[in-house]
Design an enzyme around this catalytic site. Structure first.
Site, PDB file in Angstrom:
ATOM      1  N   LYS A  48      -5.102  -9.303  -8.535  1.00  0.00           N
ATOM      2  CA  LYS A  48      -5.905  -8.787  -7.421  1.00  0.00           C
ATOM      3  C   LYS A  48      -6.948  -7.808  -7.980  1.00  0.00           C
ATOM      4  O   LYS A  48      -6.610  -6.948  -8.788  1.00  0.00           O
ATOM      5  CB  LYS A  48      -4.950  -8.077  -6.451  1.00  0.00           C
ATOM      6  CG  LYS A  48      -5.561  -7.832  -5.097  1.00  0.00           C
ATOM      7  CD  LYS A  48      -4.530  -7.319  -4.104  1.00  0.00           C
ATOM      8  CE  LYS A  48      -5.257  -6.996  -2.804  1.00  0.00           C
ATOM      9  NZ  LYS A  48      -4.631  -5.989  -2.008  1.00  0.00           N
ATOM     10  N   PRO A  49      -8.226  -7.926  -7.578  1.00  0.00           N
ATOM     11  CA  PRO A  49      -9.255  -7.078  -8.203  1.00  0.00           C
ATOM     12  C   PRO A  49      -9.116  -5.583  -7.922  1.00  0.00           C
ATOM     13  O   PRO A  49      -9.455  -4.764  -8.758  1.00  0.00           O
ATOM     14  CB  PRO A  49     -10.574  -7.613  -7.652  1.00  0.00           C
ATOM     15  CG  PRO A  49     -10.237  -8.569  -6.567  1.00  0.00           C
ATOM     16  CD  PRO A  49      -8.781  -8.928  -6.673  1.00  0.00           C
ATOM     17  N   HIS A  79       0.764  -1.246   0.000  1.00  0.00           N
ATOM     18  CA  HIS A  79       0.000   0.000   0.000  1.00  0.00           C
ATOM     19  C   HIS A  79       0.796   1.299   0.000  1.00  0.00           C
ATOM     20  O   HIS A  79       0.195   2.362  -0.088  1.00  0.00           O
ATOM     21  CB  HIS A  79      -0.952   0.021   1.200  1.00  0.00           C
ATOM     22  CG  HIS A  79      -1.994  -1.037   1.151  1.00  0.00           C
ATOM     23  ND1 HIS A  79      -2.980  -1.083   0.189  1.00  0.00           N
ATOM     24  CD2 HIS A  79      -2.195  -2.130   1.935  1.00  0.00           C
ATOM     25  CE1 HIS A  79      -3.753  -2.142   0.396  1.00  0.00           C
ATOM     26  NE2 HIS A  79      -3.292  -2.797   1.441  1.00  0.00           N
ATOM     27  N   HIS A 104      -3.487  -3.067   8.041  1.00  0.00           N
ATOM     28  CA  HIS A 104      -4.543  -3.328   7.065  1.00  0.00           C
ATOM     29  C   HIS A 104      -5.105  -2.004   6.564  1.00  0.00           C
ATOM     30  O   HIS A 104      -5.353  -1.101   7.355  1.00  0.00           O
ATOM     31  CB  HIS A 104      -5.649  -4.171   7.722  1.00  0.00           C
ATOM     32  CG  HIS A 104      -6.809  -4.456   6.826  1.00  0.00           C
ATOM     33  ND1 HIS A 104      -6.711  -5.227   5.694  1.00  0.00           N
ATOM     34  CD2 HIS A 104      -8.107  -4.057   6.893  1.00  0.00           C
ATOM     35  CE1 HIS A 104      -7.899  -5.285   5.106  1.00  0.00           C
ATOM     36  NE2 HIS A 104      -8.763  -4.582   5.816  1.00  0.00           N
TER      37      HIS A 104
END
EC number: 3.1.27.-
Length: 114
Positions: free
Chosen positions: A42-43, A15, A107
């Site tokens: 990865k979508p 990220h 996350h």
């Protein structure tokens, strides 16, 4: 020192990018093996254009596991809807909501405040 959290290490790879918004290419980045561990594209994925310091700062006083909003806005790129692993990308500047665990970001929850 506490173990530099493995999830934080993964978070940085997934990220955080030091590339500028203008230089960033979703398709080449998302086709990196880090993003295709099972050979699948990865979508969707959001990247924060920043060095790691300001992102880690969001979790500075977050003990345990908790979602926190950034106090500053970050330039963001979202890569999505891959057709044969070619991605569309959209850019915005916004707050981010991340999950912190013992002072480390682990996350990416969403764009915007938690």
């Amino acid at each position: 020192k506490p173990k530099e959290d493995k999830e934080w290490e993964k978070f940085k790879v997934k990220h955080i990018t030091s590339q500028s918004v203008a230089d960033f290419n979703c398709t080449s980045t998302m086709n990196n093996p880090d993003f295709t561990p099972d050979g699948q594209c990865k979508p969707i994925n959001t990247f924060i254009h920043s060095n790691t310091g300001p992102v880690k700062e969001i979790c500075r006083r977050a003990s345990g596991r908790v979602n926190k909003s950034s106090t500053q806005q970050f330039p963001l790129t979202t890569c999505k809807n891959p057709k044969r692993c070619k991605y569309s990308q959209s850019n915005e500047t916004n707050y981010i909501c991340i999950t912190c665990r013992d002072n480390y970001p682990v996350h990416f929850v969403k764009i915007g405040k938690c």
